[in-house]
Motif scaffolding. Structure first.
Motif, PDB file in Angstrom:
ATOM      1  N   ALA A   1       0.782  -1.246   0.000  1.00  8.82           N
ATOM      2  CA  ALA A   1       0.000   0.000   0.000  1.00  8.82           C
ATOM      3  C   ALA A   1       0.814   1.297   0.000  1.00  8.82           C
ATOM      4  O   ALA A   1       0.590   2.150  -0.865  1.00  8.82           O
TER       5      ALA A   1
ATOM      6  N   ALA B   1       2.652   2.250  -3.643  1.00  9.60           N
ATOM      7  CA  ALA B   1       1.927   2.001  -4.887  1.00  9.60           C
ATOM      8  C   ALA B   1       2.580   2.600  -6.136  1.00  9.60           C
ATOM      9  O   ALA B   1       2.631   1.942  -7.175  1.00  9.60           O
ATOM     10  N   THR B   2       3.104   3.826  -6.039  1.00  6.78           N
ATOM     11  CA  THR B   2       3.654   4.467  -7.244  1.00  6.78           C
ATOM     12  C   THR B   2       5.070   3.982  -7.565  1.00  6.78           C
ATOM     13  O   THR B   2       5.601   4.300  -8.620  1.00  6.78           O
TER      14      THR B   2
ATOM     15  N   ASN C   1       5.898  -2.607  -8.662  1.00  8.24           N
ATOM     16  CA  ASN C   1       5.008  -3.240  -9.636  1.00  8.24           C
ATOM     17  C   ASN C   1       5.318  -4.742  -9.635  1.00  8.24           C
ATOM     18  O   ASN C   1       6.215  -5.190 -10.330  1.00  8.24           O
TER      19      ASN C   1
END
Ligand SMILES: [Zn+2]
Length: 416
Positions: A323, A326-327, A330
């Motif tokens: 969480a 996130a940015t 991946n």
């Protein structure tokens, strides 16, 4: 206070590796490249680990003394804002003013008008020396950029002033960061952002934009390398011009966040900073924690057990681990092994799956990213983890030094 041309963000989650990191910087010095070590640890990481910024300072000072380092070094209050700057005030002398959360919040109409007025001369054809084609700038472009960034830069100036009031003008290195956002800033945006930084009197020495492509934690760059190359080169030229136009510090340079492990763009960045004789700051603090886990796995026995325990817990709590990042991560979960499978691995298989050597068939970037964000798990293990680090300090330290020197510094600076 002025930071040297090349600087490297090191530092580590558990403050055990300062010496092993500094060893890599010393190896660079012996090879003729002067790099300023900067120990950084963000507020987020301190919160997860329940550590205080002073612990980073103590570790840095101790390493510097132990290895007899007589060059510059700094401690970076990484990604701070008004809510958390206080705890960094005494122990840090480099402050990364994070404005990402304020991008898109609108400044007052009056502030926007003043900004447009200050930048009237750039409307029309904006020629940046070194860039062949002019950028065509309309008043609306300047207004749109002001609407997106002006409030954020003004916010940075408030934090900057607050720190100046405590530490004095020139008492620290100021960086402005806006990397943890979804949209990359274009070179034109960068130009006007620098105009705003100058207007609000922040003598920034480093600036961290969001570049095109993904800078996922602990793994290679994902994106269009050609486009990155063009943007990076234009950013260098824009900064050069902005220094002269706006009177920003002469040593202002780019800061590359999530900069560890971006091996496919290191040669590009290295060649371009050489071509234009520019400095650079690269933040790589996160990568050291992975080397600790690799070192424990390599140690075998109880070390390997701790590494497997961390993975099993990380796998179980994967959703909450992801969480906050996130940015910048991946993970393809179809490519992540189960803890049951990992429990059957030996030292070699575990270490090679985790170590960032792409040519090794065991290397698994998804496994690596999941462990990258799992340092909170190790923090919860407390002395079980840190005692293992102490027991296996030699093999862990070797991984840390080798990773920074062999895979990072040599590649960026083209050292053979
Ligand atoms: Zn960042």
């Amino acid at each position: 206070m002025e930071i040297g041309k090349y600087s490297w963000g090191i530092g580590d989650r558990f403050t055990h590796q300062a010496e092993s990191q500094l060893k890599a910087i010393i190896m660079a010095k012996n090879a003729g490249i002067d790099i300023v070590p900067v120990w950084n640890k963000s507020n987020r990481e301190h919160s997860f680990i329940h550590s205080e910024p002073v612990s980073t300072r103590i570790a840095a000072d101790k390493a510097v003394k132990a290895l007899g380092w007589d060059g510059q070094y700094f401690c970076d209050a990484d990604h701070i804002n008004m809510n958390n700057v206080e705890r960094f005030m005494d122990s840090c002398d480099f402050f990364t003013l994070d404005v990402a959360d304020f991008i898109g919040k609108e400044a007052t109409e009056e502030d926007i008008e003043i900004f447009i007025n200050n930048n009237k001369k750039y409307i029309g054809n904006l020629m940046i020396p070194g860039i062949a084609k002019p950028f065509v700038i309309t008043e609306k472009d300047v207004r749109d950029i002001a609407k997106k960034f002006l409030f954020a830069i003004k916010e940075a100036s408030i934090i900057y002033q607050h720190i100046v009031n405590k530490k004095g003008e020139g008492g620290f290195i100021p960086e402005v960061s806006m990397d943890e956002v979804n949209d990359a800033q274009s070179p034109v945006e960068m130009f006007f952002i620098l105009s705003a930084i100058a207007q609000y009197k922040i003598p920034a020495q480093t600036i961290a934009p969001k570049f095109t492509g993904r800078f996922n934690k602990g793994v290679d760059y994902v994106g269009d390398i050609k486009q990155f190359t063009v943007e990076f080169e234009e950013d260098l030229l824009v900064i050069d011009y902005a220094i002269k136009e706006f009177g920003l510090p002469e040593n202002l340079k780019l800061s590359i966040h999530s900069g560890s492990d971006k091996f496919s763009i290191y040669p590009v960045m290295g060649e371009l900073i050489k071509k234009y004789d520019k400095g650079i700051h690269v933040k790589t603090a996160g990568t050291t924690w992975l080397e600790e886990v690799i070192g424990l796995a390599e140690a075998g026995g109880d070390g390997l057990e701790v590494a497997k325990k961390i993975y099993a817990d990380a796998y179980e709590h994967r959703n909450e681990m992801i969480a906050p990042y996130a940015t910048v991560i991946n993970i393809d979960f179809s490519n992540v092994p189960t803890p049951e499978e990992v429990n059957t691995w030996d030292s070699k298989k575990f270490a090679e799956s985790l170590r960032h050597v792409k040519t090794n068939p065991n290397y698994n970037p998804d496994f690596r990213q999941l462990i990258h964000i799992a340092f909170k798990i190790a923090a919860n293990l407390g002395s079980v983890y840190t005692d293992a680090l102490k027991r296996h300090a030699v093999i862990v330290g070797e991984q840390v030094t080798e990773n920074l020197w062999e895979r990072h510094i040599k590649l960026l600076f083209g050292i053979k």
